[in-house]
Write an enzyme that holds these catalytic residues in place. Structure first.
Site, PDB file in Angstrom:
ATOM      1  N   CYS A  18       0.581  -1.236   0.109  1.00 12.83           N
ATOM      2  CA  CYS A  18       0.181   0.122   0.111  1.00 12.83           C
ATOM      3  C   CYS A  18       0.817   1.464   0.026  1.00 12.83           C
ATOM      4  O   CYS A  18       0.222   2.167  -0.076  1.00 12.83           O
ATOM      5  CB  CYS A  18      -0.953  -0.023   1.094  1.00 12.83           C
ATOM      6  SG  CYS A  18      -2.115  -1.269   1.178  1.00 12.83           S
ATOM      7  N   LYS A  21       3.700   6.204  -1.174  1.00 13.61           N
ATOM      8  CA  LYS A  21       3.907   7.633  -0.763  1.00 13.61           C
ATOM      9  C   LYS A  21       5.377   7.961  -0.321  1.00 13.61           C
ATOM     10  O   LYS A  21       6.201   7.084   0.105  1.00 13.61           O
ATOM     11  CB  LYS A  21       3.014   8.187   0.244  1.00 13.61           C
ATOM     12  CG  LYS A  21       3.251   7.654   1.538  1.00 13.61           C
ATOM     13  CD  LYS A  21       1.932   7.950   2.653  1.00 13.61           C
ATOM     14  CE  LYS A  21       1.700   9.574   2.661  1.00 13.61           C
ATOM     15  NZ  LYS A  21       0.527   9.851   3.617  1.00 13.61           N
ATOM     16  N   ALA A  49      -0.621  20.979   8.973  1.00 17.80           N
ATOM     17  CA  ALA A  49      -0.694  19.431   8.513  1.00 17.80           C
ATOM     18  C   ALA A  49      -2.008  18.593   9.131  1.00 17.80           C
ATOM     19  O   ALA A  49      -1.764  17.403   9.678  1.00 17.80           O
ATOM     20  CB  ALA A  49       0.642  18.836   9.340  1.00 17.80           C
ATOM     21  N   GLY A 139     -12.327  15.954 -14.228  1.00 18.50           N
ATOM     22  CA  GLY A 139     -11.402  15.350 -13.746  1.00 18.50           C
ATOM     23  C   GLY A 139      -9.993  15.506 -14.866  1.00 18.50           C
ATOM     24  O   GLY A 139     -10.296  16.396 -15.616  1.00 18.50           O
TER      25      GLY A 139
END
Ligand code: CO
Ligand code: CO
Ligand code: CO
Length: 349
Positions: A18, A21, A49, A139
């Protein structure tokens, strides 16, 4: 439709599991010291944040804005679309907002994947948007080596009812609404080791909106909220305690986890993101000596479309859990509390 052979989507992604990032410390270094635009109506911006940005439009309406996109962590394109949409919407729920509009963000490898895959991904996203009562307004699609999908989402919120991360009230209880371990399970899916039952359970959980949890908490005295995603349970808790003037105590035995994730953690089947999370936020955490390594690993495991972490008054915690269970949020559990000391620390017992 062409009859091109069925592609396992997870095998088209280079990274593991997953956690696609950028390591959190790298992003901080890249953005540190940049000159950010200032605006009096910006209630929650980059410097905080938090889960989403909040911009005040009038005395009783503010916009909640967020975006999220990533490569597939499961093989079925329609499920991937549903997961990506649930994940993108989650930050609006975590702020206490109601999502209203969304736009697709798509990167598609047109030379590698049949166009029917793109259709299934977007169709899955639309299914989740309908569940959430959110309208797709546009989009953008680019060609890329790797499939990526997500959405930018805009919601509404009352400017005085924003649930941020750091407004911790000493004595409040912590409620978690989904089980942990999806990063580890997705790593096992990609490795071809996860059976049908656990794969189905985790996909179902990742496709589930945090909408019911957010609606439930609206009726209770909630002091703070966030959603558990890429930084893992303890990474997100670390974000909560920094500059909060309080600390957290976690009862690790009460935290809902997938038992399979614990077994795979024992075998070392842990996504790189879990190690990044520990390296970046480990200094905020102290583990009691009897907390097993496998539990520690799952507590740092990056989650995709994880649950809400709700900070609620101690007097109402059991009632809110009951309400969550009634609404079908079956994993909801009270997992810890806000403590006065030690400040800015998380004690895992
Ligand atoms: Co978030
Ligand atoms: Co997010
Ligand atoms: Co929040």
């Amino acid at each position: 439709m062409t009859d091109e052979k069925i592609v396992r989507l997870t095998q088209t992604v280079k990274g593991a599991g997953c956690a696609a990032k950028l390591p959190p410390g790298d992003l901080d270094r890249a953005l540190c010291g940049l000159d950010l635009p200032v605006d009096d109506n910006l209630i929650v911006g980059l410097e905080r944040a938090d889960d989403a940005g909040v911009y005040k439009v009038s005395a009783d309406v503010a916009l909640v804005q967020t975006l999220d996109f990533f490569p597939p962590m499961v093989d079925d394109p329609y499920s991937f679309g549903r997961i990506a949409a649930a994940n993108a919407l989650s930050d609006v729920y975590a702020m206490g907002g109601t999502p209203k509009t969304a736009m697709n963000i798509v990167a598609f490898p047109a030379k590698k994947l049949d166009i029917s895959v793109l259709r299934a991904v977007v169709d899955g996203g639309l299914f989740t948007l309908r569940q959430a009562g959110v309208v797709l307004v546009g989009g953008h699609t680019v060609e890329d080596d790797e499939l990526k999908y997500g959405l930018s989402v805009t919601g509404f919120i009352h400017p005085e009812r924003i649930l941020t991360k750091k407004t911790l009230r000493v004595g409040d209880k912590l409620l978690l609404t989904k089980r942990l371990g999806t990063g580890i399970v997705c790593t096992a899916i990609k490795a071809g080791m996860a059976g049908e039952a656990i794969t189905g359970q985790v996909i179902e959980s990742m496709m589930t909106l945090n909408r019911e949890a957010a609606l439930a908490m609206g009726d209770y005295t909630v002091s703070a909220c966030t959603d558990i995603t890429g930084f893992g349970f303890l990474g997100h808790l670390a974000e909560m305690v920094v500059d909060s003037g309080a600390g957290l105590r976690i009862d690790s035995a009460a935290v809902p986890v997938y038992p399979e994730a614990l077994e795979w953690a024992d075998m070392g089947l842990i996504p790189a993101g879990a190690y990044n999370n520990r390296a970046f936020r480990g200094e905020f955490v102290s583990f009691a000596p009897d907390v097993p390594q496998r539990i520690q690993d799952v507590l740092f495991d990056p989650q995709t479309s994880g649950g809400l972490l709700i900070v609620v008054s101690a007097a109402e915690a059991a009632a809110l859990r009951g309400e969550l269970l009634r609404r079908g949020v079956g994993a909801a559990a009270i997992v810890g509390e806000v403590v006065a000391e030690p400040q800015e620390k998380i004690m895992v017992e």
